[in-house]
Design a protein around this motif. Structure first.
Motif, PDB file in Angstrom:
ATOM      1  N   LEU A 208      24.233  10.615  -1.879  1.00 35.68           N
ATOM      2  CA  LEU A 208      24.834  11.551  -1.333  1.00 35.68           C
ATOM      3  C   LEU A 208      24.964  13.113  -1.998  1.00 35.68           C
ATOM      4  CD1 LEU A 208      27.950   9.925   0.501  1.00 35.68           C
ATOM      5  CD2 LEU A 208      25.630  10.280   1.359  1.00 35.68           C
ATOM      6  N   GLY A 209      24.852  13.127  -3.557  1.00 38.28           N
ATOM      7  CA  GLY A 209      25.264  13.953  -4.165  1.00 38.28           C
ATOM      8  C   GLY A 209      24.029  14.675  -4.829  1.00 38.28           C
ATOM      9  N   VAL A 210      24.455  15.156  -5.971  1.00 39.89           N
ATOM     10  CA  VAL A 210      23.436  15.859  -7.079  1.00 39.89           C
ATOM     11  C   VAL A 210      22.420  15.086  -7.590  1.00 39.89           C
ATOM     12  CG1 VAL A 210      24.753  15.478  -9.038  1.00 39.89           C
ATOM     13  CG2 VAL A 210      23.339  17.550  -8.747  1.00 39.89           C
ATOM     14  N   ALA A 211      22.467  13.755  -7.526  1.00 40.47           N
ATOM     15  CA  ALA A 211      21.438  12.712  -8.167  1.00 40.47           C
ATOM     16  C   ALA A 211      20.473  12.234  -6.860  1.00 40.47           C
ATOM     17  CB  ALA A 211      22.139  11.687  -8.723  1.00 40.47           C
ATOM     18  N   ARG A 212      20.690  12.788  -5.649  1.00 39.90           N
ATOM     19  CA  ARG A 212      19.876  12.328  -4.667  1.00 39.90           C
ATOM     20  C   ARG A 212      18.384  12.806  -4.738  1.00 39.90           C
ATOM     21  NH1 ARG A 212      21.163  13.665   1.965  1.00 39.90           N
ATOM     22  NH2 ARG A 212      19.476  12.363   2.667  1.00 39.90           N
ATOM     23  N   GLY A 213      17.879  11.587  -4.521  1.00 40.15           N
ATOM     24  CA  GLY A 213      16.444  11.630  -4.748  1.00 40.15           C
ATOM     25  C   GLY A 213      15.657  11.239  -6.052  1.00 40.15           C
ATOM     26  N   GLU A 214      16.700  11.024  -7.135  1.00 46.61           N
ATOM     27  CA  GLU A 214      16.412  10.336  -8.238  1.00 46.61           C
ATOM     28  C   GLU A 214      16.300   8.969  -8.336  1.00 46.61           C
ATOM     29  OE1 GLU A 214      14.915  12.588 -10.338  1.00 46.61           O
ATOM     30  OE2 GLU A 214      15.718  14.554  -9.920  1.00 46.61           O
ATOM     31  N   THR A 215      15.465   8.295  -9.116  1.00 45.24           N
ATOM     32  CA  THR A 215      15.655   6.946  -8.916  1.00 45.24           C
ATOM     33  C   THR A 215      16.615   6.586 -10.098  1.00 45.24           C
ATOM     34  OG1 THR A 215      13.658   6.742 -10.462  1.00 45.24           O
ATOM     35  CG2 THR A 215      13.236   6.320  -8.230  1.00 45.24           C
ATOM     36  N   SER A 216      16.791   7.201 -11.098  1.00 40.00           N
ATOM     37  CA  SER A 216      17.657   6.932 -12.193  1.00 40.00           C
ATOM     38  C   SER A 216      18.652   8.140 -12.523  1.00 40.00           C
ATOM     39  CB  SER A 216      16.959   6.588 -13.480  1.00 40.00           C
ATOM     40  OG  SER A 216      16.215   7.520 -13.871  1.00 40.00           O
ATOM     41  N   SER A 217      19.839   7.473 -12.821  1.00 38.14           N
ATOM     42  CA  SER A 217      20.949   8.430 -13.190  1.00 38.14           C
ATOM     43  C   SER A 217      22.523   8.015 -13.542  1.00 38.14           C
ATOM     44  CB  SER A 217      21.422   9.563 -11.916  1.00 38.14           C
ATOM     45  OG  SER A 217      22.005   8.633 -10.946  1.00 38.14           O
ATOM     46  N   VAL A 218      23.094   8.876 -14.435  1.00 41.51           N
ATOM     47  CA  VAL A 218      24.196   8.135 -14.863  1.00 41.51           C
ATOM     48  C   VAL A 218      25.507   9.322 -14.579  1.00 41.51           C
ATOM     49  CG1 VAL A 218      25.593   7.863 -17.199  1.00 41.51           C
ATOM     50  CG2 VAL A 218      22.917   7.189 -16.768  1.00 41.51           C
ATOM     51  N   PHE A 219      26.542   8.489 -13.730  1.00 41.31           N
ATOM     52  CA  PHE A 219      27.517   9.320 -13.593  1.00 41.31           C
ATOM     53  C   PHE A 219      28.640   8.792 -14.457  1.00 41.31           C
ATOM     54  CE2 PHE A 219      31.650   9.098 -11.215  1.00 41.31           C
ATOM     55  CZ  PHE A 219      31.829  10.570 -10.731  1.00 41.31           C
ATOM     56  N   ILE A 220      29.160  10.111 -15.131  1.00 46.20           N
ATOM     57  CA  ILE A 220      30.272   9.881 -15.953  1.00 46.20           C
ATOM     58  C   ILE A 220      31.790  10.189 -15.397  1.00 46.20           C
ATOM     59  CG2 ILE A 220      31.323  10.478 -18.363  1.00 46.20           C
ATOM     60  CD1 ILE A 220      28.704   9.162 -18.379  1.00 46.20           C
ATOM     61  N   LYS A 221      32.703   9.482 -15.122  1.00 49.78           N
ATOM     62  CA  LYS A 221      34.108   9.818 -14.599  1.00 49.78           C
ATOM     63  C   LYS A 221      34.913   9.864 -15.954  1.00 49.78           C
ATOM     64  CE  LYS A 221      37.716   8.442 -11.377  1.00 49.78           C
ATOM     65  NZ  LYS A 221      37.889   7.593 -10.421  1.00 49.78           N
ATOM     66  N   ILE A 222      35.562  11.135 -15.798  1.00 53.23           N
ATOM     67  CA  ILE A 222      36.432  11.473 -16.862  1.00 53.23           C
ATOM     68  C   ILE A 222      37.731  11.802 -16.429  1.00 53.23           C
ATOM     69  CG2 ILE A 222      36.994  12.734 -19.051  1.00 53.23           C
ATOM     70  CD1 ILE A 222      33.880  13.716 -19.050  1.00 53.23           C
ATOM     71  N   SER A 223      38.696  10.829 -16.405  1.00 55.44           N
ATOM     72  CA  SER A 223      39.906  11.202 -15.985  1.00 55.44           C
ATOM     73  C   SER A 223      40.983  10.219 -16.831  1.00 55.44           C
ATOM     74  CB  SER A 223      40.317  10.395 -14.506  1.00 55.44           C
ATOM     75  OG  SER A 223      39.364  10.920 -13.569  1.00 55.44           O
ATOM     76  N   SER A 224      41.959   9.495 -16.664  1.00 52.22           N
ATOM     77  CA  SER A 224      42.760   9.000 -17.850  1.00 52.22           C
ATOM     78  C   SER A 224      41.905   8.221 -18.689  1.00 52.22           C
ATOM     79  CB  SER A 224      43.748   7.948 -16.944  1.00 52.22           C
ATOM     80  OG  SER A 224      44.602   8.645 -16.227  1.00 52.22           O
ATOM     81  N   GLY A 225      40.771   7.679 -18.053  1.00 52.77           N
ATOM     82  CA  GLY A 225      39.743   7.249 -19.118  1.00 52.77           C
ATOM     83  C   GLY A 225      38.543   7.585 -19.157  1.00 52.77           C
ATOM     84  N   ILE A 226      37.372   7.058 -19.502  1.00 52.26           N
ATOM     85  CA  ILE A 226      36.010   7.558 -19.419  1.00 52.26           C
ATOM     86  C   ILE A 226      35.295   6.523 -19.071  1.00 52.26           C
ATOM     87  CG2 ILE A 226      33.861   8.818 -20.353  1.00 52.26           C
ATOM     88  CD1 ILE A 226      35.951  10.392 -22.099  1.00 52.26           C
TER      89      ILE A 226
END
Length: 391
Positions: A208-226
């Motif tokens: 649904l988001g910015v990586a839509r249309g790509e076959t590979s991507s990495v999402f990094i969640k940075i909050s209390s941990g990473i």
């Protein structure tokens, strides 16, 4: 295709695999990805690679189960098919260090309504699940629905999950060792799938988001941990025990600050929200991440430098990821992403410093879904898993 689609085995499992193929196309809509768009049986045959007669048989089966609606067209192959509006709903639950969010959506995985509330840090699983059920019941009631309409639930947790068991006490100490899949299923009275929150954020950004249309991507969640969610060839990569993506515990300096995991110099000790807040505590005591972003935006030099330092360390960690996986892009989300370019531009500099030339230009972009990414991913995954009831 998933392994179950590639290796159907018996005639019964072949039938189930074909049902999965048809449902997948219907969930994602027409070829351009518009959700809930009616699709002709001829298009279903082309997109699934199944024979027209097989598609017709499957559509009849799904219609009998009240999962799809059909509309006569020009000939049998011109009949249009779409997911039934009254086929039920699915739900997502997202637990964080200090919040719980719930949402429900239709069978395409589109969120219909959601609600997020604070939750005491260190809460135990019983209180957390009970509150999530109460919130979800209230949300459904507002839309004249109840739990009996749910076909599936996915729950996001900020921890490695192996066979439904929470394996780390770092962020959710009240959940460690708990067979979360079983206890949540008992509370809700239907199967609940449990998934790492970064994985679900990666799924949402991929679909649904910015990586839509790509076959590979990495999402990094940075909050209390990473944590990192990894998509390879359009599929989540969880690793052999479900612990893939724990980038927060990549060691940058083995003589560095102590991390809550027991090691020293982890990325999390330099670039997580608690690390950034602690660095600024002497100058802005009691300030949270939003206060620091505001201060930096107003020209506070120390706040700007703090985000720069965090971003450079983040880029160092990202270099390891892109050197190893060569994704099309990296998406940064979680609470720290509110810093925007204050964090992302230094991260790109850090990436270029430590990555090979071949991957040093990998785009590093902000999440389009923000703090909603894991919740949106939970609803998406719940929709994708409803076919398990067909097995």
């Amino acid at each position: 295709m998933s392994p179950r689609d590639r290796a159907p085995g018996s005639p019964a499992s072949l039938r189930t695999a074909n049902l999965h193929r048809v449902l997948a196309v219907l969930r994602r809509g027409a070829p351009h990805g518009e959700a809930a768009t009616p699709v002709t049986q001829a298009t279903l045959a082309r997109l699934t690679g199944l024979a027209p007669a097989t598609v017709s048989s499957i559509v009849r089966d799904l219609a009998a189960r009240e999962l799809v609606e059909t509309e006569p067209g020009s000939g049998r192959r011109g009949t249009t098919v779409q997911l039934a509006r009254g086929a039920g709903v699915v739900a997502g639950i997202d637990f964080g260090h200090s919040h719980v969010a719930v949402a429900f959506g239709d069978l395409t995985g589109a969120v219909v309504s959601e609600h997020r509330v604070p939750l005491g840090s260190g809460h135990d699983w019983e209180d957390g699940v009970a509150l999530a059920r109460t919130l979800l019941e209230e949300l459904l009631t507002r839309h004249a629905l109840d739990l009996t309409r749910l076909r599936g639930i996915t729950m996001a947790l900020p921890a490695p999950v192996t066979d439904g068991v929470v394996r780390s006490s770092a962020i959710l100490p009240g959940w460690v060792g708990v067979r979360a899949t079983d206890v949540a299923s008992q509370h809700f009275g239907l199967p609940v799938h449990v998934e790492n929150d970064a994985n679900l954020g990666a799924l949402a950004e991929h679909r649904l988001g910015v990586a839509r249309g790509e076959t590979s991507s990495v999402f990094i969640k940075i909050s209390s941990g990473i944590g990192a969610g990894i998509v390879i060839e359009d599929s989540l990569h969880r690793g052999s025990t479900g612990a893939a993506g724990e980038i927060g515990h990549l060691t940058l300096d083995d003589q560095g600050p102590m991390c809550r995991c027991g090691s020293r110099g982890c990325l999390e000790a330099y670039a997580s929200v608690p690390a950034v807040v602690a660095m600024m505590a002497p100058q802005l005591p009691g300030a949270g991440i939003d206060d620091l972003v505001t201060a930096a935006g107003e020209g506070n030099v120390a706040a700007i430098r703090t985000f720069e330092d965090a971003g450079l360390h983040l880029g160092w960690g990202l270099a390891s990821i892109v050197n190893l996986l060569n994704p099309a892009l990296v998406v940064v989300g979680g609470d720290m992403a509110r810093a925007g370019e204050l964090l992302l531009e230094p991260a790109r500099i850090g990436l270029r410093r430590h990555a090979l030339d071949a991957v040093a230009a990998t785009p590093v972009l902000a999440s389009h879904l923000g703090e909603r990414a894991s919740l949106a991913g939970a609803v998406l995954q719940a929709a994708e898993r409803i076919e398990l009831a067909l097995d």
